[in-house]
Scaffold this motif. Structure first.
Motif, mmCIF file in Angstrom:
data_model
loop_
_atom_site.group_PDB
_atom_site.id
_atom_site.type_symbol
_atom_site.label_atom_id
_atom_site.label_comp_id
_atom_site.label_asym_id
_atom_site.label_seq_id
_atom_site.Cartn_x
_atom_site.Cartn_y
_atom_site.Cartn_z
ATOM 1 N N GLU A 30 0.836 -1.215 0.000
ATOM 2 C CA GLU A 30 0.000 0.000 0.000
ATOM 3 C C GLU A 30 0.862 1.252 0.000
ATOM 4 O OE1 GLU A 30 -3.876 -1.821 2.379
ATOM 5 O OE2 GLU A 30 -2.095 -1.199 3.493
ATOM 6 N N LYS A 31 1.927 1.246 0.784
ATOM 7 C CA LYS A 31 2.842 2.400 0.818
ATOM 8 C C LYS A 31 3.468 2.621 -0.556
ATOM 9 C CE LYS A 31 4.163 2.001 5.678
ATOM 10 N NZ LYS A 31 5.240 1.591 6.581
ATOM 11 N N GLN A 32 3.884 1.530 -1.196
ATOM 12 C CA GLN A 32 4.512 1.652 -2.513
ATOM 13 C C GLN A 32 3.518 2.208 -3.530
ATOM 14 O OE1 GLN A 32 7.900 1.170 -3.415
ATOM 15 N NE2 GLN A 32 7.034 2.369 -5.086
ATOM 16 N N HIS A 33 2.269 1.724 -3.480
ATOM 17 C CA HIS A 33 1.263 2.199 -4.432
ATOM 18 C C HIS A 33 0.995 3.690 -4.229
ATOM 19 C CE1 HIS A 33 -1.653 1.611 -7.565
ATOM 20 N NE2 HIS A 33 -2.510 2.342 -6.874
ATOM 21 N N LEU A 34 0.880 4.121 -2.969
ATOM 22 C CA LEU A 34 0.634 5.537 -2.692
ATOM 23 C C LEU A 34 1.837 6.385 -3.127
ATOM 24 C CD1 LEU A 34 -1.240 7.715 -1.628
ATOM 25 C CD2 LEU A 34 -0.450 7.183 0.697
ATOM 26 N N ALA A 35 3.054 5.887 -2.903
ATOM 27 C CA ALA A 35 4.259 6.602 -3.355
ATOM 28 C C ALA A 35 4.261 6.708 -4.881
ATOM 29 C CB ALA A 35 5.515 5.881 -2.858
ATOM 30 N N ASP A 36 3.847 5.647 -5.561
ATOM 31 C CA ASP A 36 3.768 5.669 -7.027
ATOM 32 C C ASP A 36 2.716 6.675 -7.499
ATOM 33 O OD1 ASP A 36 5.715 3.695 -7.167
ATOM 34 O OD2 ASP A 36 4.303 2.073 -7.633
ATOM 35 N N MET A 37 1.615 6.795 -6.741
ATOM 36 C CA MET A 37 0.560 7.739 -7.110
ATOM 37 C C MET A 37 1.059 9.185 -7.055
ATOM 38 S SD MET A 37 -2.700 5.942 -5.167
ATOM 39 C CE MET A 37 -3.631 7.470 -5.074
ATOM 40 N N ILE A 38 1.754 9.554 -5.978
ATOM 41 C CA ILE A 38 2.227 10.938 -5.871
ATOM 42 C C ILE A 38 3.318 11.183 -6.916
ATOM 43 C CG2 ILE A 38 3.897 10.548 -3.982
ATOM 44 C CD1 ILE A 38 1.674 13.685 -4.289
ATOM 45 N N GLU A 39 4.124 10.172 -7.188
ATOM 46 C CA GLU A 39 5.153 10.316 -8.221
ATOM 47 C C GLU A 39 4.504 10.553 -9.593
ATOM 48 O OE1 GLU A 39 9.153 8.034 -9.725
ATOM 49 O OE2 GLU A 39 7.378 6.804 -9.367
ATOM 50 N N PHE A 40 3.422 9.827 -9.878
ATOM 51 C CA PHE A 40 2.698 10.005 -11.142
ATOM 52 C C PHE A 40 2.213 11.441 -11.275
ATOM 53 C CE2 PHE A 40 -1.275 10.522 -13.381
ATOM 54 C CZ PHE A 40 -1.047 9.889 -14.591
ATOM 55 N N VAL A 41 1.577 11.973 -10.211
ATOM 56 C CA VAL A 41 1.017 13.326 -10.273
ATOM 57 C C VAL A 41 2.137 14.349 -10.496
ATOM 58 C CG1 VAL A 41 -0.332 15.093 -9.068
ATOM 59 C CG2 VAL A 41 -0.991 12.696 -8.876
ATOM 60 N N LYS A 42 3.236 14.206 -9.761
ATOM 61 C CA LYS A 42 4.366 15.134 -9.936
ATOM 62 C C LYS A 42 4.934 15.027 -11.356
ATOM 63 C CE LYS A 42 5.870 15.207 -5.105
ATOM 64 N NZ LYS A 42 6.924 14.754 -4.176
ATOM 65 N N ASN A 43 5.153 13.796 -11.830
ATOM 66 C CA ASN A 43 5.705 13.590 -13.177
ATOM 67 C C ASN A 43 4.783 14.164 -14.253
ATOM 68 O OD1 ASN A 43 7.902 12.271 -12.088
ATOM 69 N ND2 ASN A 43 7.217 10.225 -12.668
ATOM 70 N N GLU A 51 5.713 14.219 -21.498
ATOM 71 C CA GLU A 51 5.829 13.861 -22.908
ATOM 72 C C GLU A 51 6.481 12.490 -23.066
ATOM 73 O OE1 GLU A 51 7.821 15.459 -27.045
ATOM 74 O OE2 GLU A 51 7.556 16.873 -25.396
ATOM 75 N N LYS A 52 7.559 12.261 -22.320
ATOM 76 C CA LYS A 52 8.296 10.986 -22.404
ATOM 77 C C LYS A 52 7.391 9.797 -22.082
ATOM 78 C CE LYS A 52 12.272 8.584 -20.402
ATOM 79 N NZ LYS A 52 13.391 8.674 -19.462
ATOM 80 N N TYR A 53 6.581 9.935 -21.018
ATOM 81 C CA TYR A 53 5.730 8.822 -20.576
ATOM 82 C C TYR A 53 4.282 8.949 -21.037
ATOM 83 C CZ TYR A 53 9.724 7.707 -17.626
ATOM 84 O OH TYR A 53 10.982 7.394 -17.180
ATOM 85 N N GLN A 54 4.008 9.932 -21.907
ATOM 86 C CA GLN A 54 2.649 10.137 -22.427
ATOM 87 C C GLN A 54 1.630 10.328 -21.298
ATOM 88 O OE1 GLN A 54 2.057 9.334 -26.329
ATOM 89 N NE2 GLN A 54 3.945 10.373 -25.823
#
Length: 184
Positions: A30-43, A51-54
């Motif tokens: 769950e921690k990893q998924h939430l960390a991935d979520m905030i990383e997605f929003v920032k990216n 652009e790189k990751y569409q």
């Protein structure tokens, strides 16, 4: 890493279900998924990475949008003064809100909704949110303006509510009573 392919689209059943509370302390998964979520929003807000990751630019993401039916949200948004509100929260909850309303003059959008849906979305002008950070810290934050709208949008996702559910069907551009218009 979360990409646009991981974002479920309007009509997916996960978007209409009430998400489950996360049992704390959260699991590593769950921690990893939430960390991935905030990383997605920032990216998504970084033009080169977007652009790189569409990635479509976004200011928030809720776990149900990734087909994970848990009460987790990620928000990375600035207010009118440029103050950054960057939070990844487990079990966020609105504990109080103003009577006064607000709405975005441009309307709202959503990473799970591909087409624009015009209309004003009435929200509370000020809210107080409690939740638990990735580090397990209990927080209590007061929000107003654009960040308050973003938090309400993401918390709605945890309850199976889409932003367009709030738009007046008869008159989508009817200004909500007792409301502050926010230009964005």
């Amino acid at each position: 890493m979360i990409t646009m392919e991981n974002i479920v689209r309007d009509g997916h059943p996960a978007l209409r279900e009430v998400a489950e509370e996360v049992q704390l302390p959260a699991s590593d998964e769950e921690k990893q998924h939430l960390a991935d979520m905030i990383e997605f929003v920032k990216n998504s807000q970084n033009p080169e990475l977007a652009e790189k990751y569409q990635l479509r630019p976004g200011v928030g993401l809720a776990a149900p949008q990734t087909d994970v039916k848990k009460r987790m949200i990620a928000v990375h948004a600035e207010d009118a003064k440029g103050t950054l509100y960057s939070y990844a929260l487990f079990n966020p909850k609105i504990v109080s809100h103003s009577v006064e309303r607000s709405y975005l003059t441009s309307g709202e959008g959503c990473l799970s909704v591909d087409e624009p849906i015009p209309g004003y979305v009435p929200r509370y002008a000020r809210i107080r949110v409690k939740g638990t950070t990735l580090e397990g810290e209990q927080i209590d934050i007061r929000l107003k303006g654009f960040p308050a709208i973003v938090f309400q949008h993401e918390i709605d996702h945890l309850n199976g509510i889409m932003f367009y559910d709030h738009i007046d069907k008869e008159n989508p551009f009817k200004e909500p009573d007792n409301a502050i218009a926010i230009d964005r």
